[in-house]
Design a protein around this motif. Structure first.
Motif, PDB file in Angstrom:
ATOM      1  N   TYR A  29       0.839  -1.227  -0.059  1.00 43.46           N
ATOM      2  CA  TYR A  29      -0.076   0.131   0.061  1.00 43.46           C
ATOM      3  C   TYR A  29       0.983   1.163   0.018  1.00 43.46           C
ATOM      4  CZ  TYR A  29      -4.569  -2.255   0.478  1.00 43.46           C
ATOM      5  OH  TYR A  29      -5.538  -2.854   0.383  1.00 43.46           O
ATOM      6  N   TYR A  30       0.501   2.031  -0.939  1.00 37.25           N
ATOM      7  CA  TYR A  30       1.006   3.502  -0.811  1.00 37.25           C
ATOM      8  C   TYR A  30       0.148   4.648  -0.432  1.00 37.25           C
ATOM      9  CZ  TYR A  30       4.815   0.681  -2.625  1.00 37.25           C
ATOM     10  OH  TYR A  30       5.792  -0.490  -2.624  1.00 37.25           O
ATOM     11  N   ASP A  31       0.471   5.683   0.236  1.00 45.15           N
ATOM     12  CA  ASP A  31      -0.318   6.687   0.385  1.00 45.15           C
ATOM     13  C   ASP A  31      -0.054   7.898  -0.482  1.00 45.15           C
ATOM     14  OD1 ASP A  31      -1.644   8.979   1.617  1.00 45.15           O
ATOM     15  OD2 ASP A  31      -0.669   9.162   3.329  1.00 45.15           O
ATOM     16  N   LEU A  32      -1.161   8.172  -1.545  1.00 47.54           N
ATOM     17  CA  LEU A  32      -0.841   9.138  -2.366  1.00 47.54           C
ATOM     18  C   LEU A  32      -0.925  10.514  -2.033  1.00 47.54           C
ATOM     19  CD1 LEU A  32      -2.305   7.443  -5.727  1.00 47.54           C
ATOM     20  CD2 LEU A  32      -0.245   7.250  -4.630  1.00 47.54           C
ATOM     21  N   THR A  33      -1.050  10.705  -0.689  1.00 43.99           N
ATOM     22  CA  THR A  33      -0.723  12.053  -0.201  1.00 43.99           C
ATOM     23  C   THR A  33       0.687  12.315   0.118  1.00 43.99           C
ATOM     24  OG1 THR A  33      -1.333  11.501   2.253  1.00 43.99           O
ATOM     25  CG2 THR A  33      -3.062  12.112   0.849  1.00 43.99           C
ATOM     26  N   ASP A  34       1.373  11.420   0.059  1.00 40.08           N
ATOM     27  CA  ASP A  34       2.974  11.376   0.491  1.00 40.08           C
ATOM     28  C   ASP A  34       3.725  11.335  -0.578  1.00 40.08           C
ATOM     29  OD1 ASP A  34       4.862  10.059   2.938  1.00 40.08           O
ATOM     30  OD2 ASP A  34       5.465  10.716   1.155  1.00 40.08           O
ATOM     31  N   ASN A  35       4.608  12.492  -1.249  1.00 40.12           N
ATOM     32  CA  ASN A  35       5.362  12.528  -2.218  1.00 40.12           C
ATOM     33  C   ASN A  35       6.394  11.298  -2.451  1.00 40.12           C
ATOM     34  OD1 ASN A  35       4.131  14.401  -3.414  1.00 40.12           O
ATOM     35  ND2 ASN A  35       5.625  15.999  -2.654  1.00 40.12           N
ATOM     36  N   ASN A  36       6.890  11.018  -1.291  1.00 39.25           N
ATOM     37  CA  ASN A  36       7.873   9.712  -1.250  1.00 39.25           C
ATOM     38  C   ASN A  36       6.960   8.577  -1.731  1.00 39.25           C
ATOM     39  OD1 ASN A  36      10.051  11.394  -0.521  1.00 39.25           O
ATOM     40  ND2 ASN A  36       9.861  10.959   1.484  1.00 39.25           N
ATOM     41  N   ASP A  37       5.758   8.449  -1.068  1.00 44.87           N
ATOM     42  CA  ASP A  37       5.331   7.103  -1.571  1.00 44.87           C
ATOM     43  C   ASP A  37       4.772   7.263  -3.162  1.00 44.87           C
ATOM     44  OD1 ASP A  37       5.381   5.868   0.798  1.00 44.87           O
ATOM     45  OD2 ASP A  37       3.226   5.710   1.299  1.00 44.87           O
ATOM     46  N   ILE A  38       4.408   8.226  -3.689  1.00 47.10           N
ATOM     47  CA  ILE A  38       4.110   8.437  -4.943  1.00 47.10           C
ATOM     48  C   ILE A  38       5.120   7.777  -5.742  1.00 47.10           C
ATOM     49  CG2 ILE A  38       3.758  10.017  -6.787  1.00 47.10           C
ATOM     50  CD1 ILE A  38       1.849  11.672  -5.156  1.00 47.10           C
ATOM     51  N   ASP A  39       6.384   8.393  -5.533  1.00 44.14           N
ATOM     52  CA  ASP A  39       7.487   7.901  -6.194  1.00 44.14           C
ATOM     53  C   ASP A  39       7.710   6.382  -6.109  1.00 44.14           C
ATOM     54  OD1 ASP A  39       8.187  10.039  -7.160  1.00 44.14           O
ATOM     55  OD2 ASP A  39       9.710  10.776  -5.415  1.00 44.14           O
ATOM     56  N   ARG A  40       7.554   5.918  -4.864  1.00 44.47           N
ATOM     57  CA  ARG A  40       7.784   4.435  -4.686  1.00 44.47           C
ATOM     58  C   ARG A  40       6.727   3.724  -5.225  1.00 44.47           C
ATOM     59  NH1 ARG A  40       9.597   5.934   0.954  1.00 44.47           N
ATOM     60  NH2 ARG A  40       7.480   5.588   1.559  1.00 44.47           N
ATOM     61  N   PHE A  41       5.504   4.121  -5.098  1.00 43.18           N
ATOM     62  CA  PHE A  41       4.274   3.399  -5.960  1.00 43.18           C
ATOM     63  C   PHE A  41       4.439   3.317  -7.479  1.00 43.18           C
ATOM     64  CE2 PHE A  41       0.213   4.140  -8.101  1.00 43.18           C
ATOM     65  CZ  PHE A  41      -0.488   2.844  -7.918  1.00 43.18           C
ATOM     66  N   ILE A  42       5.092   4.529  -8.300  1.00 38.51           N
ATOM     67  CA  ILE A  42       5.351   4.407  -9.450  1.00 38.51           C
ATOM     68  C   ILE A  42       6.438   3.196  -9.874  1.00 38.51           C
ATOM     69  CG2 ILE A  42       6.011   5.635 -11.515  1.00 38.51           C
ATOM     70  CD1 ILE A  42       4.849   8.326 -10.301  1.00 38.51           C
ATOM     71  N   SER A  43       7.543   3.213  -9.142  1.00 41.29           N
ATOM     72  CA  SER A  43       8.543   2.368  -9.385  1.00 41.29           C
ATOM     73  C   SER A  43       8.159   1.006  -9.229  1.00 41.29           C
ATOM     74  CB  SER A  43       9.838   2.660  -9.010  1.00 41.29           C
ATOM     75  OG  SER A  43       9.727   3.027  -7.384  1.00 41.29           O
ATOM     76  N   SER A  44       7.019   0.744  -8.363  1.00 42.47           N
ATOM     77  CA  SER A  44       6.654  -0.760  -7.837  1.00 42.47           C
ATOM     78  C   SER A  44       5.539  -1.257  -9.008  1.00 42.47           C
ATOM     79  CB  SER A  44       5.879  -0.485  -6.575  1.00 42.47           C
ATOM     80  OG  SER A  44       6.990  -0.090  -5.589  1.00 42.47           O
ATOM     81  N   CYS A  45       5.111  -0.214  -9.769  1.00 49.16           N
ATOM     82  CA  CYS A  45       3.927  -0.682 -10.619  1.00 49.16           C
ATOM     83  C   CYS A  45       4.725  -1.239 -11.866  1.00 49.16           C
ATOM     84  CB  CYS A  45       3.158   0.473 -10.916  1.00 49.16           C
ATOM     85  SG  CYS A  45       1.920   1.011  -9.836  1.00 49.16           S
TER      86      CYS A  45
END
Ligand code: SF4
Ligand code: SF4
Length: 163
Positions: A112-128
Motif C-alpha cells: 500500500y502507498y499513500d498518495l498524499t505522500d510524495n515519497n510514497d508516490i515515487d515508490r508506488f510508481i516504481s513498484s508498478c
C-alpha cells in the motif's frame, strides 16, 4: 499545479495477462464511505470507468452480503466492511470488469502507498509494472481515453459508451 498521477488501466490488464503472479501495489488516497480506509484508487477507477453500468447489475443481485450498491450516478460502490470476498460478483459479471485481487480479505500492507505522500508516490510508481503509472502535466482528454478520477489521478481506460 502539482502533476497528476496517470494510471493506464489498459496497460495494467496487459501486464496482468503477461504475468499471472504479479502482485500489484495499491494506491490509497482517502478512506471512502464504508471502506475501512482500504478502498484503492484502482477499484474506484474500475467501477467508474471500466464497469459497463448494467441496468440490472447482476453483480448486485449475486452478492450474498448486500455489499454492492449503485450510487446516484449509477456507479457501483463496494462496501468493504460488508464484503465477504466470495467473488460471486466477479464470476457473474459478463464483462470481466473486476480484478479478483480487489477481494482479498487479508491485505499485504507493504503493497500500500499513500498518495498524499510524495515519497510514497515515487515508490508506488516504481513498484508498478513498467509503463502503467506515471506523473504527467496532462489534463483529462477523452479523445485519448484519459479521464479524471479525482483532483490528483487520471485514468486511461477504454470507456464503454452506448451513444
Ligand atoms: S466478493 Fe464481496 S462484493 Fe462481490 S459478491 Fe462477494 S460479498 Fe459481494
Ligand atoms: S455486472 Fe459487471 S459490468 Fe455490470 S454493473 Fe456489475 S460490475 Fe459493472
Amino acid at each position: 499545479m502539482a502533476q497528476m498521477l496517470l494510471i493506464d488501466m489498459i496497460r495494467l490488464r496487459e501486464a496482468m495477462a503477461e504475468n499471472h503472479d504479479i502482485k500489484l501495489p495499491e494506491a490509497l488516497f482517502y478512506p471512502t464511505a464504508n471502506s475501512n480506509g482500504l478502498k484503492t484508487v484502482r477499484e474506484l477507477a474500475v467501477f467508474r470507468f471500466t464497469c459497463r453500468k448494467c441496468e440490472d447489475a447482476p453483480c448486485i443481485a449475486a452478492c450474498p452480503a448486500e455489499a454492492l450498491e449503485k450510487d446516484e450516478e449509477g456507479i457501483i460502490n463496494r462496501h468493504t466492511n460488508l464484503c465477504i470476498s466470495c467473488k460471486s460478483c466477479v464470476t457473474i459479471c459478463p464483462f470481466g470488469t473486476m480484478m479478483t485481487d480487489f477481494f482479498r480479505h487479508h491485505r499485504n500492507k507493504d503493497l500500500y502507498y499513500d498518495l498524499t505522500d510524495n515519497n510514497d508516490i515515487d515508490r508506488f510508481i516504481s513498484s508498478c509494472p513498467p509503463g502503467t503509472v506515471s506523473l504527467t502535466d496532462m489534463k483529462e482528454s477523452p479523445e485519448d481515453n484519459i479521464y479524471k478520477l479525482n483532483e490528483r489521478v487520471l485514468i486511461k481506460e477504454l470507456m464503454y459508451k452506448t451513444d
